[in-house]
Enzyme design. Structure first.
Site, PDB file in Angstrom:
ATOM      1  N   PHE A   1      -6.308  18.352  25.570  1.00 54.87           N
ATOM      2  CA  PHE A   1      -7.451  18.283  24.669  1.00 54.87           C
ATOM      3  C   PHE A   1      -8.426  17.205  25.146  1.00 54.87           C
ATOM      4  O   PHE A   1      -8.009  16.090  25.492  1.00 54.87           O
ATOM      5  CB  PHE A   1      -6.959  17.950  23.256  1.00 54.87           C
ATOM      6  CG  PHE A   1      -8.025  17.428  22.319  1.00 54.87           C
ATOM      7  CD1 PHE A   1      -9.041  18.257  21.882  1.00 54.87           C
ATOM      8  CD2 PHE A   1      -8.015  16.100  21.900  1.00 54.87           C
ATOM      9  CE1 PHE A   1     -10.036  17.777  21.025  1.00 54.87           C
ATOM     10  CE2 PHE A   1      -8.994  15.612  21.049  1.00 54.87           C
ATOM     11  CZ  PHE A   1     -10.013  16.456  20.607  1.00 54.87           C
ATOM     12  N   SER A   2      -9.723  17.520  25.174  1.00 60.13           N
ATOM     13  CA  SER A   2     -10.776  16.549  25.483  1.00 60.13           C
ATOM     14  C   SER A   2     -10.540  15.897  26.839  1.00 60.13           C
ATOM     15  O   SER A   2     -10.630  16.562  27.868  1.00 60.13           O
ATOM     16  CB  SER A   2     -10.868  15.524  24.344  1.00 60.13           C
ATOM     17  OG  SER A   2     -12.049  14.787  24.432  1.00 60.13           O
ATOM     18  N   SER A   3     -10.202  14.609  26.887  1.00 59.30           N
ATOM     19  CA  SER A   3      -9.895  13.979  28.166  1.00 59.30           C
ATOM     20  C   SER A   3      -8.747  14.700  28.867  1.00 59.30           C
ATOM     21  O   SER A   3      -8.754  14.863  30.088  1.00 59.30           O
ATOM     22  CB  SER A   3      -9.530  12.504  27.950  1.00 59.30           C
ATOM     23  OG  SER A   3      -9.110  11.905  29.148  1.00 59.30           O
TER      24      SER A   3
ATOM     25  N   MET B   1     -10.124  17.764  30.429  1.00 62.39           N
ATOM     26  CA  MET B   1     -10.806  17.424  31.675  1.00 62.39           C
ATOM     27  C   MET B   1      -9.800  17.247  32.802  1.00 62.39           C
ATOM     28  O   MET B   1     -10.008  17.701  33.932  1.00 62.39           O
ATOM     29  CB  MET B   1     -11.615  16.148  31.477  1.00 62.39           C
ATOM     30  CG  MET B   1     -12.708  16.231  30.439  1.00 62.39           C
ATOM     31  SD  MET B   1     -13.550  14.626  30.251  1.00 62.39           S
ATOM     32  CE  MET B   1     -14.428  14.867  28.719  1.00 62.39           C
TER      33      MET B   1
END
Length: 443
Positions: free
Chosen positions: A162-164, A167
């Site tokens: 999720f999110s970071s 990425m």
């Protein structure tokens, strides 16, 4: 050009959006620390010595009580300001591991970015190239440790986050395509977006070149991607989903026009590109709070991790018929043909040799003793035929407890075309949806 102008507008706010992470992500992460974990005697444990660790990460490991004999491995990564135990507790990956017997690695990040803590490194020169160092090398070390320690299957290693963590999922797929076979980023950005290249206007070719340059000289298969994003994400713009699509369709040499579009659930729109190498999920109205309940199961199915819950290699059942739940008709080789490439069909069950299928310990479904059920491709719509057994992944199948039969190579379900029930209905591979035309019984 209009397309370039649209890209410039939708990427212009990325810097401000990233700066807003410090408050918005902290709020979103509350989702991942308030959901009670599923009941299980297995617990999350920390592994303190797992190999090279240039990123200085901590490794948390979830091994279910019942582990497959050759388990798959999933790396599941939290967002900035998050923590590995919270992501374990608040997502459904561990409960799915309990069900299917795979192992989950939860890395704990410790980098700082934009005033936030515990972010995964997706910006340094070390992190952006194969063998460069930093967090990706640490995560690959964790994966190697689990594969060796638990006799894991190196052909079933996947990443999600999720999110970071999303990425870093894209980052791992780009820098270590030889390790990770597929990824499912939830609310992320394309690989290289936070590096020197930035998140500004890029063509699909430019996005794809970033991935290819992450591991120069690599010529092997590229990982599949299932990307998710909410339309109301105020932290990382929803437009980033299209940038991910542009990047990975280009990497796979696919058109940016979806081959199919559907809605697996209310407010979900799924676009499938090529033969399923890339999938993109738009979640209408969702903010920066993915994955929501039920989404992890779709990712696990995309990975093909939903068919390996046995702790030992089972004794193959005797030859028998495979009957469709929806049709009541059996998997049949037309006219008792034996030629390679003969398409399989549904037909009235009659118990004859052309309807007698033996599940082998190698994962094959054999008819006549020497012909295998064979997928003529790896994407939605690929035909099902018989072919001389050769041990390929397209001839390996998983007979799942829910009645589905999934291709080991594709992760897709054996499906009666068009939900057909009449004699002569052809069979194909298709994304699993639980319909009666995808469920089978052995008789």
């Amino acid at each position: 050009m209009q397309r370039s102008a649209r890209r410039t507008r939708r990427c212009a706010g990325i810097g401000a959006a990233l700066a807003a992470l410090i408050t918005a992500v902290a709020a979103a992460l509350s989702v991942f620390v308030t959901v009670a974990p599923g009941a299980s005697a297995a617990t999350l444990t920390e592994v303190t010595s797992f190999g090279a660790n240039p990123g200085g990460l901590r490794m948390y490991l979830y091994v279910p009580d019942t582990v497959a004999s050759r388990p798959g491995v999933l790396v599941a990564m939290h967002g900035c300001n998050g923590w590995a135990p919270g992501f374990h507790q608040g997502t459904e990956f561990a409960s799915l591991a309990d069900r299917y017997g795979f192992i989950v690695i939860y890395p704990q990040a410790n980098k700082s970015a934009n005033g936030m803590s515990n972010c995964f490194d997706v910006w340094s020169s070390e992190a952006l190239r194969h063998g460069g160092g930093s967090d990706p090398v640490s995560i690959v070390s964790m994966t190697a440790y689990v594969l060796q320690r638990y006799n894991g299957d190196p052909q079933r290693v996947f990443a999600t986050g999720f999110s970071s963590g999303a990425m870093e999922t894209n980052n791992l797929l780009a820098t270590y395509p030889d390790v990770f076979k597929a990824g499912a980023p939830f609310a992320g950005v394309p690989y290289g977006c936070l590096g020197p290249a930035g998140c500004g206007d890029k063509t699909p070719q430019q996005w794809g070149d970033l991935v290819r340059n992450a591991y120069p000289g690599y010529t092997g298969p590229r990982p599949r991607l299932m990307a998710w994003h909410g339309t109301a994400d105020s932290v990382l713009p929803y437009t980033m989903l299209q940038e991910e699509v542009d990047q990975w369709t280009n990497v796979h040499g696919l058109s940016q026009t979806p081959a199919s579009t559907d809605s697996p659930q209310s407010a979900w729109t799924r676009r499938v590109f090529g033969s399923g190498q890339v999938e993109a999920y738009t979640i209408t109205g969702a903010g920066h709070d993915l994955p929501r309940p039920g989404m992890a199961a779709h990712a696990i199915r995309f990975f093909g991790l939903d068919g390996g819950s046995s702790t030992t290699t089972p004794t193959p059942p005797p030859a028998g018929q495979i009957r469709g739940v929806g049709s009541g008709r059996c998997l049949d080789v037309p006219g008792a043909a034996t030629a390679d490439g003969t398409a399989v069909q549904l037909w009235d069950c009659n118990g004859r040799g052309n309807q007698q299928w033996t599940a082998t310990s190698a994962g094959e479904l054999r008819v006549y003793g020497n012909k295998c059920l064979d997928a003529a491709g790896a994407g939605n719509g690929a035909g099902i035929q018989i072919y001389s057994c050769h041990g390929g992944g397209n001839q390996k199948w998983r007979l799942n407890a829910d009645g589905t039969v999934t291709g080991a190579q594709s992760g897709l379900c054996l499906d009666a075309v068009g939900q057909g029930t009449v004699n002569g209905t052809r069979l194909q591979l298709y994304s699993c949806h639980g319909g009666a035309n995808q469920r089978w019984t052995r008789t």
